[in-house]
Structure formats: structure tokens, C-alpha cells
Design a protein around this motif. Structure first.
Motif, mmCIF file in Angstrom:
data_model
loop_
_atom_site.group_PDB
_atom_site.id
_atom_site.type_symbol
_atom_site.label_atom_id
_atom_site.label_comp_id
_atom_site.label_asym_id
_atom_site.label_seq_id
_atom_site.Cartn_x
_atom_site.Cartn_y
_atom_site.Cartn_z
ATOM 1 N N LYS A 1 -10.262 4.099 3.116
ATOM 2 C CA LYS A 1 -10.389 3.160 4.244
ATOM 3 C C LYS A 1 -11.642 2.304 4.078
ATOM 4 C CE LYS A 1 -7.647 6.082 7.242
ATOM 5 N NZ LYS A 1 -7.565 6.970 8.423
ATOM 6 N N LYS B 1 -7.516 2.009 0.005
ATOM 7 C CA LYS B 1 -6.791 2.407 1.202
ATOM 8 C C LYS B 1 -7.050 3.860 1.583
ATOM 9 C CE LYS B 1 -2.297 1.940 3.443
ATOM 10 N NZ LYS B 1 -0.877 1.514 3.291
ATOM 11 N N GLN C 1 -1.344 -3.243 -3.370
ATOM 12 C CA GLN C 1 -2.371 -2.508 -4.095
ATOM 13 C C GLN C 1 -3.357 -3.455 -4.779
ATOM 14 O OE1 GLN C 1 -0.365 0.199 -6.745
ATOM 15 N NE2 GLN C 1 -0.233 1.778 -5.164
ATOM 16 N N TYR D 1 -9.941 -6.074 11.335
ATOM 17 C CA TYR D 1 -8.698 -5.309 11.157
ATOM 18 C C TYR D 1 -7.660 -5.831 12.134
ATOM 19 C CZ TYR D 1 -5.549 -1.259 11.659
ATOM 20 O OH TYR D 1 -4.442 -0.438 11.725
ATOM 21 N N ALA E 1 -2.320 -4.375 3.652
ATOM 22 C CA ALA E 1 -2.525 -2.975 3.282
ATOM 23 C C ALA E 1 -1.464 -2.459 2.317
ATOM 24 C CB ALA E 1 -2.564 -2.097 4.527
ATOM 25 N N TYR E 2 -0.269 -3.051 2.347
ATOM 26 C CA TYR E 2 0.800 -2.557 1.480
ATOM 27 C C TYR E 2 0.642 -3.056 0.037
ATOM 28 C CZ TYR E 2 2.973 -7.174 2.107
ATOM 29 O OH TYR E 2 3.219 -8.519 2.146
ATOM 30 N N SER F 1 -0.329 2.871 8.927
ATOM 31 C CA SER F 1 -0.172 2.718 7.482
ATOM 32 C C SER F 1 -0.004 1.264 7.070
ATOM 33 C CB SER F 1 1.042 3.524 6.995
ATOM 34 O OG SER F 1 2.214 3.066 7.652
ATOM 35 N N PHE G 1 -10.384 -3.065 -2.206
ATOM 36 C CA PHE G 1 -9.644 -2.408 -1.147
ATOM 37 C C PHE G 1 -9.268 -1.008 -1.608
ATOM 38 C CE2 PHE G 1 -7.052 -1.390 2.242
ATOM 39 C CZ PHE G 1 -5.692 -1.322 1.952
#
Lengths: 116, 113
Positions: free
Chosen positions: A73, A70, A56, A94, A53-54, A30, A68
Motif C-alpha cells: 500500500k 499494492k 501492475q 486516493y 490499482a489493477y 481491491s 506502486f
């Protein structure tokens, strides 16, 4: 294991136009980081843009921005007002955030041509 | 700007010869990575170090490849004996923790005849 897929081996864009390069990835984690690297014929690996990734909010760096998504993906790169100097291979990458300095997993790359 | 320095830039040698590639990471970076780039396999990790200790060398053929960090300013990748299939561009990258990106050197283009 994480995988990164770039489904467009080659793309072409006219100078001053906009182009979007696609990237999808697969992970069960995550928390991670995503990157776009540019590799011109000189073979340098140049960081273009990164995304946590955290977050937004989509990252932007001058003419470069990402979309992006999420849940899907997906991590696409948009280049606005394309310039001849943008011609290069572009790699999506990644990196896990579980390890403080883990490896990059790369896609196979997209070769971008910029025409007059 | 601080840079990762790799030497040599290009190396051509005959099969069976020993090859040594060197990397000077950015001062203050505690993690060093070796990647290999080929047309067939793309970019793949060979090995990496943190604070000079090897953390992962699972991507490296153990019988002929070795990677070391004699000190914090030097990382080496050796191939002995070299084979034509080792022909590739070898990149060194260094980094720190968290979301900081890895910085790449200009690579060593290795050609084994």
C-alpha cells in the motif's frame, strides 16, 4: 474509511537531481485509483500522474514516475531532472473505484523545495 | 483547455455576513465536488453532486452551509452566517466516471474577519 499518509512534510532537491516523495494508504478495497496532485504557490491543483490499482505497470509522465507497491500500500512519486518549476506542495490522493465518481481522500502534503 | 471556473478568487468579509461562492464545471462533467483546504485540516470534502443531485454532504456543517446546483453549469456554496473559522480556500472540482481525474478550479480564498 480510507486514509492517506505522507510522512515527509518537507523535502529539498537540487536542480537536475532526482527526488522521491513517499505516500502510503490504508484501504480494504481491491480496486481504486491513486493520484499525485501538485499545488504551486498560485494554489492551483494540478494533476501530475495517476495509477489504476489493477495495473501492475507503474505510471510515467515525462520526468514523473511512480513506484506502486499494492501489497505494501505504497505509492511514491519520483521526480527526475528536477526543475525550479517543480517547487510546490505535492498531495497524494486516493479514490475508490466502487463508486463511479467518488471523492478524493488526500494526504497532508509534502512541500518540495528546489535549490540551485 | 476546458477549465473549472470559480468566482470570486478572493473574498474578505466580516463575521455574520452571507458568503456565496460559485463554480462553473467543465462542460459534460456530471459530478461536482466542493473541497475545503485549511492548514489544520488539509483538504477535506464538503459535498458533492452527481447529475445535479446531492450525493454526500456529510462533511458540511449543516446549520450554516448549503450547496446547490441550480443547473448543470452552476454550483453554489453558501455560508450564512459566516464565522472566522470558515476562513479557508474552497475548491470546486468536476469530473466524469471511472478513472478520469477530477479537475480543480483555482479556488476561492475566503477570509472572515
Amino acid at each position: 474509511a480510507q486514509t492517506v499518509t505522507q510522512s515527509q512534510p518537507e523535502m529539498s532537491v537540487q536542480e537536475a537531481e532526482t527526488v522521491t516523495l513517499s505516500c502510503t494508504y490504508d484501504t480494504s478495497e481491491s480496486d481504486y485509483y491513486l493520484f499525485w496532485y501538485k499545488q504551486p504557490p498560485s494554489r492551483q491543483m494540478i494533476l501530475v500522474i495517476r495509477q489504476e490499482a489493477y495495473k501492475q505497470q507503474n505510471a510515467t509522465e515525462n520526468r514523473f514516475s511512480v513506484n506502486f507497491q499494492k501489497a505494501a500500500k505504497s505509492f511514491s512519486l519520483k521526480i527526475s531532472d528536477s526543475q525550479l518549476g517543480d517547487a510546490a506542495m505535492y498531495f497524494c490522493a486516493y479514490r475508490s473505484a466502487l463508486n463511479t465518481a467518488s471523492k478524493l481522500t488526500f494526504g497532508t502534503g509534502t512541500r518540495l523545495q528546489v535549490t540551485l | 483547455d476546458a477549465r473549472v471556473t470559480q468566482t470570486p478568487r478572493d473574498k474578505v468579509t466580516e463575521m455574520g455576513q452571507e458568503v456565496t461562492m460559485r463554480c462553473q464545471p467543465i462542460l459534460g462533467h456530471n459530478t461536482v465536488f466542493w473541497y475545503r483546504q485549511t492548514m489544520m485540516q488539509g483538504l477535506e470534502l464538503l459535498a458533492y453532486f452527481r447529475n445535479r443531485a446531492p450525493l454526500d454532504d456529510s462533511g458540511m456543517p449543516k446549520d450554516r452551509f448549503s450547496a446547490e446546483m441550480p443547473d448543470a453549469t452552476l454550483a453554489t456554496l453558501k455560508i450564512q452566517p459566516s464565522e472566522p473559522r470558515d476562513s479557508a480556500v474552497y475548491f470546486c472540482a468536476s469530473g466524469t466516471k471511472g478513472n478520469q481525474p477530477q479537475h480543480f478550479g483555482d479556488g476561492t480564498r475566503l477570509s472572515i474577519l
